[in-house]
Design a protein around this motif. Structure first.
Motif, mmCIF file in Angstrom:
data_model
loop_
_atom_site.group_PDB
_atom_site.id
_atom_site.type_symbol
_atom_site.label_atom_id
_atom_site.label_comp_id
_atom_site.label_asym_id
_atom_site.label_seq_id
_atom_site.Cartn_x
_atom_site.Cartn_y
_atom_site.Cartn_z
ATOM 1 N N UNK A 1 0.817 -1.217 0.000
ATOM 2 C CA UNK A 1 0.000 0.000 0.000
ATOM 3 C C UNK A 1 0.848 1.262 0.000
ATOM 4 N N UNK A 2 2.171 1.126 0.007
ATOM 5 C CA UNK A 2 3.058 2.287 0.036
ATOM 6 C C UNK A 2 3.154 2.893 -1.355
ATOM 7 N N UNK A 3 2.806 4.156 -1.487
ATOM 8 C CA UNK A 3 2.893 4.853 -2.773
ATOM 9 C C UNK A 3 4.280 5.421 -2.976
ATOM 10 N N UNK A 4 4.759 5.366 -4.198
ATOM 11 C CA UNK A 4 6.030 5.983 -4.533
ATOM 12 C C UNK A 4 7.220 5.067 -4.300
ATOM 13 N N UNK A 5 8.441 5.594 -4.513
ATOM 14 C CA UNK A 5 9.659 4.785 -4.369
ATOM 15 C C UNK A 5 9.992 4.508 -2.915
ATOM 16 N N UNK A 6 10.939 3.646 -2.716
ATOM 17 C CA UNK A 6 11.413 3.333 -1.374
ATOM 18 C C UNK A 6 11.030 1.962 -0.890
ATOM 19 N N UNK A 7 10.155 1.253 -1.623
ATOM 20 C CA UNK A 7 9.677 -0.040 -1.169
ATOM 21 C C UNK A 7 10.766 -1.083 -1.043
ATOM 22 N N UNK A 8 11.603 -1.215 -2.059
ATOM 23 C CA UNK A 8 12.655 -2.232 -2.018
ATOM 24 C C UNK A 8 13.685 -1.937 -0.940
ATOM 25 N N UNK A 9 13.992 -0.653 -0.751
ATOM 26 C CA UNK A 9 14.942 -0.279 0.299
ATOM 27 C C UNK A 9 14.388 -0.627 1.675
ATOM 28 N N UNK A 10 13.100 -0.381 1.873
ATOM 29 C CA UNK A 10 12.485 -0.714 3.151
ATOM 30 C C UNK A 10 12.434 -2.222 3.370
ATOM 31 N N UNK A 11 12.165 -2.973 2.310
ATOM 32 C CA UNK A 11 12.129 -4.432 2.444
ATOM 33 C C UNK A 11 13.499 -4.962 2.878
ATOM 34 N N UNK A 12 14.561 -4.443 2.286
ATOM 35 C CA UNK A 12 15.906 -4.886 2.647
ATOM 36 C C UNK A 12 16.228 -4.556 4.108
ATOM 37 N N UNK A 13 15.823 -3.372 4.550
ATOM 38 C CA UNK A 13 16.071 -2.969 5.937
ATOM 39 C C UNK A 13 15.249 -3.814 6.913
ATOM 40 N N UNK A 14 14.015 -4.093 6.551
ATOM 41 C CA UNK A 14 13.164 -4.965 7.365
ATOM 42 C C UNK A 14 13.812 -6.335 7.544
ATOM 43 N N UNK A 15 14.265 -6.924 6.462
ATOM 44 C CA UNK A 15 14.842 -8.266 6.517
ATOM 45 C C UNK A 15 16.118 -8.297 7.351
ATOM 46 N N UNK A 16 16.940 -7.258 7.224
ATOM 47 C CA UNK A 16 18.245 -7.273 7.885
ATOM 48 C C UNK A 16 18.191 -6.821 9.340
ATOM 49 N N UNK A 17 17.398 -5.779 9.614
ATOM 50 C CA UNK A 17 17.491 -5.125 10.917
ATOM 51 C C UNK A 17 16.303 -5.358 11.844
ATOM 52 N N UNK A 18 15.117 -5.539 11.275
ATOM 53 C CA UNK A 18 13.916 -5.580 12.116
ATOM 54 C C UNK A 18 13.349 -6.991 12.237
ATOM 55 N N UNK A 19 13.227 -7.688 11.120
ATOM 56 C CA UNK A 19 12.571 -8.998 11.152
ATOM 57 C C UNK A 19 13.230 -9.978 12.117
ATOM 58 N N UNK A 20 14.579 -10.024 12.233
ATOM 59 C CA UNK A 20 15.169 -10.964 13.194
ATOM 60 C C UNK A 20 14.731 -10.727 14.641
ATOM 61 N N UNK A 21 14.320 -9.495 14.946
ATOM 62 C CA UNK A 21 13.921 -9.150 16.309
ATOM 63 C C UNK A 21 12.409 -8.940 16.423
ATOM 64 N N UNK A 22 11.676 -9.190 15.355
ATOM 65 C CA UNK A 22 10.257 -8.878 15.348
ATOM 66 C C UNK A 22 9.458 -9.623 16.418
ATOM 67 N N UNK A 23 9.713 -10.914 16.690
ATOM 68 C CA UNK A 23 8.943 -11.558 17.763
ATOM 69 C C UNK A 23 9.054 -10.824 19.093
ATOM 70 N N UNK A 24 10.244 -10.340 19.399
ATOM 71 C CA UNK A 24 10.442 -9.610 20.660
ATOM 72 C C UNK A 24 9.736 -8.255 20.616
ATOM 73 N N UNK A 25 9.894 -7.533 19.499
ATOM 74 C CA UNK A 25 9.253 -6.223 19.366
ATOM 75 C C UNK A 25 7.742 -6.371 19.390
ATOM 76 N N UNK A 26 7.240 -7.320 18.631
ATOM 77 C CA UNK A 26 5.803 -7.507 18.582
ATOM 78 C C UNK A 26 5.238 -7.898 19.943
ATOM 79 N N UNK A 27 5.963 -8.701 20.694
ATOM 80 C CA UNK A 27 5.497 -9.072 22.033
ATOM 81 C C UNK A 27 5.358 -7.844 22.918
ATOM 82 N N UNK A 28 6.303 -6.900 22.808
ATOM 83 C CA UNK A 28 6.213 -5.664 23.594
ATOM 84 C C UNK A 28 5.001 -4.842 23.177
ATOM 85 N N UNK A 29 4.735 -4.787 21.871
ATOM 86 C CA UNK A 29 3.586 -4.023 21.385
ATOM 87 C C UNK A 29 2.269 -4.688 21.793
ATOM 88 N N UNK A 30 2.229 -6.011 21.731
ATOM 89 C CA UNK A 30 1.009 -6.713 22.127
ATOM 90 C C UNK A 30 0.762 -6.570 23.626
#
Length: 274
Positions: A77-106
Motif C-alpha cells: 500500500x506504500x505509494x512511490x519509491x522506497x519499497x525495495x529499500x524498506x524491504x531490505x532494511x526490514x529483513x536485515x534489521x527488524x525482522x530478526x527481532x520482530x517476535x520480541x518487538x511484537x510481544x512488547x507491542x502486544x
C-alpha cells in the motif's frame, strides 16, 4: 498545538493495530539518531553495522488497514519509491527481532484494552502519552502538526510503537481511518536479556521454569517467550502450564493469543529470590 476532533461515531470506532511497516521506518530513523533513542542502544550498536537505505524525502507511511497486518501487506500500500529499500532494511534489521518487538507491542495493547474497560475511553486516550490531553471533543498534543483533523465518523486507529519517540498522526486513505502512533510502554525492557534466575529459585522450579517466570513480569505470549529463550513453543507451553497450575502465572486471552504474566504469588517469589 495540533488536535483530533471526535464525533460520537468516532469514539465508537476506535481500534488498535500494530504496523510492522511503521516500525521498520521508525527503526531506521532511530539508527540515524542514537542520542534520541538511548533505550535502543543495544540494538542500534548492532544495526549500525548494517547497510542503511536512503529513503525518499517526505516518505509517507500509510495508516495500517487491519489490526495485525503483515509487513508485505502494508508495503504493497506504500505509494512511490522506497519499497525495495524498506524491504531490505526490514529483513536485515527488524525482522530478526520482530517476535520480541511484537510481544512488547502486544503487551501494550493488552494494557490499553484493560484500561479502556476499567477507566473509559477518555482516560485511556490521555494516558497514551503525557503530552496528550482531552478537551471536550478534541484530543490535543504539542507533538502533533498544527491544525485540527476532524474525523468523519470512521474513527481512529491507535498503534503503539517501540521505536517512536513521540506521537505521530498517519493520514487515512479510502476505507482506512487515520492512525495515531504513540510510544509503547516498557520499551526500556525490550533489549534486556532478563536477569538470571537465582540459584535457589532454579533449584526450586528448575532453571527453565525459573527463567520463564522471570520473563513474565510483563505480559508475554508463548511465541515471544520461545523467541527469547530458544525453546520450542510446545516446550514453553508445557512449562507455563505447570507454572499456571501452581498459581505462579496467570493467562489472559487477547484476540487469538494468550498472554501470561507472573501472579502476585509469582512476583513475591521472584522478589524473595532477588
Amino acid at each position: 498545538m495540533g488536535g483530533i476532533r471526535f464525533g460520537a461515531d468516532d469514539l465508537a470506532q476506535l481500534r488498535f493495530a500494530i504496523s510492522p511497516l511503521w516500525e521498520t521506518v521508525a527503526a531506521l530513523r532511530a539508527v540515524a539518531d542514537p542520542g534520541g533513542h538511548a533505550l535502543h542502544l543495544p540494538w542500534i550498536k548492532r544495526a549500525l553495522a548494517l547497510p542503511r537505505p536512503a529513503l525518499p524525502a517526505g516518505l509517507a507511511v500509510p495508516a495500517p488497514r487491519c489490526p495485525l497486518a503483515e509487513f508485505e501487506e502494508e508495503l504493497s500500500a506504500l505509494d512511490g519509491p522506497g519499497g525495495e529499500a524498506l524491504r531490505a532494511w526490514w529483513e536485515a534489521a527488524v525482522r530478526p527481532h520482530w517476535p520480541r518487538v511484537r510481544a512488547a507491542l502486544e503487551a501494550d495493547l493488552a494494557h490499553r484494552t484493560r484500561q479502556l474497560a476499567e477507566d473509559g475511553i477518555q482516560e485511556m486516550l490521555t494516558r497514551l502519552h503525557p503530552n496528550l490531553r482531552w478537551t471536550g471533543e478534541r484530543l490535543e498534543s504539542p507533538e502533533l502538526d498544527r491544525g485540527e483533523l476532524t474525523l468523519d465518523g470512521g474513527g481512529l486507529t491507535l498503534a503503539p510503537s517501540a521505536f517512536a519517540a513521540r506521537c505521530v498522526l498517519l493520514p487515512g486513505r479510502p476505507g482506512t481511518p487515520p492512525c495515531l502512533v504513540y510510544p509503547a510502554r516498557a520499551v526500556g525492557l525490550l533489549w534486556e536479556r532478563g536477569a538470571a534466575a537465582g540459584d535457589g529459585l532454579a533449584r526450586l522450579l528448575g532453571r527453565t521454569r525459573a527463567e520463564l517466570l522471570t520473563r513474565t513480569t510483563t505480559p508475554s505470549t508463548t511465541t515471544a517467550l520461545a523467541a527469547q529463550t530458544g525453546l520450542t513453543p510446545g516446550a514453553v507451553s508445557q512449562h507455563l502450564a505447570v507454572l499456571r497450575d501452581t498459581g505462579l502465572v496467570t493467562g489472559h486471552r487477547y484476540r487469538r493469543e494468550v498472554y501470561y504474566r507472573a501472579s502476585e504469588l509469582g512476583r513475591s517469589l521472584l522478589a524473595g529470590a532477588a
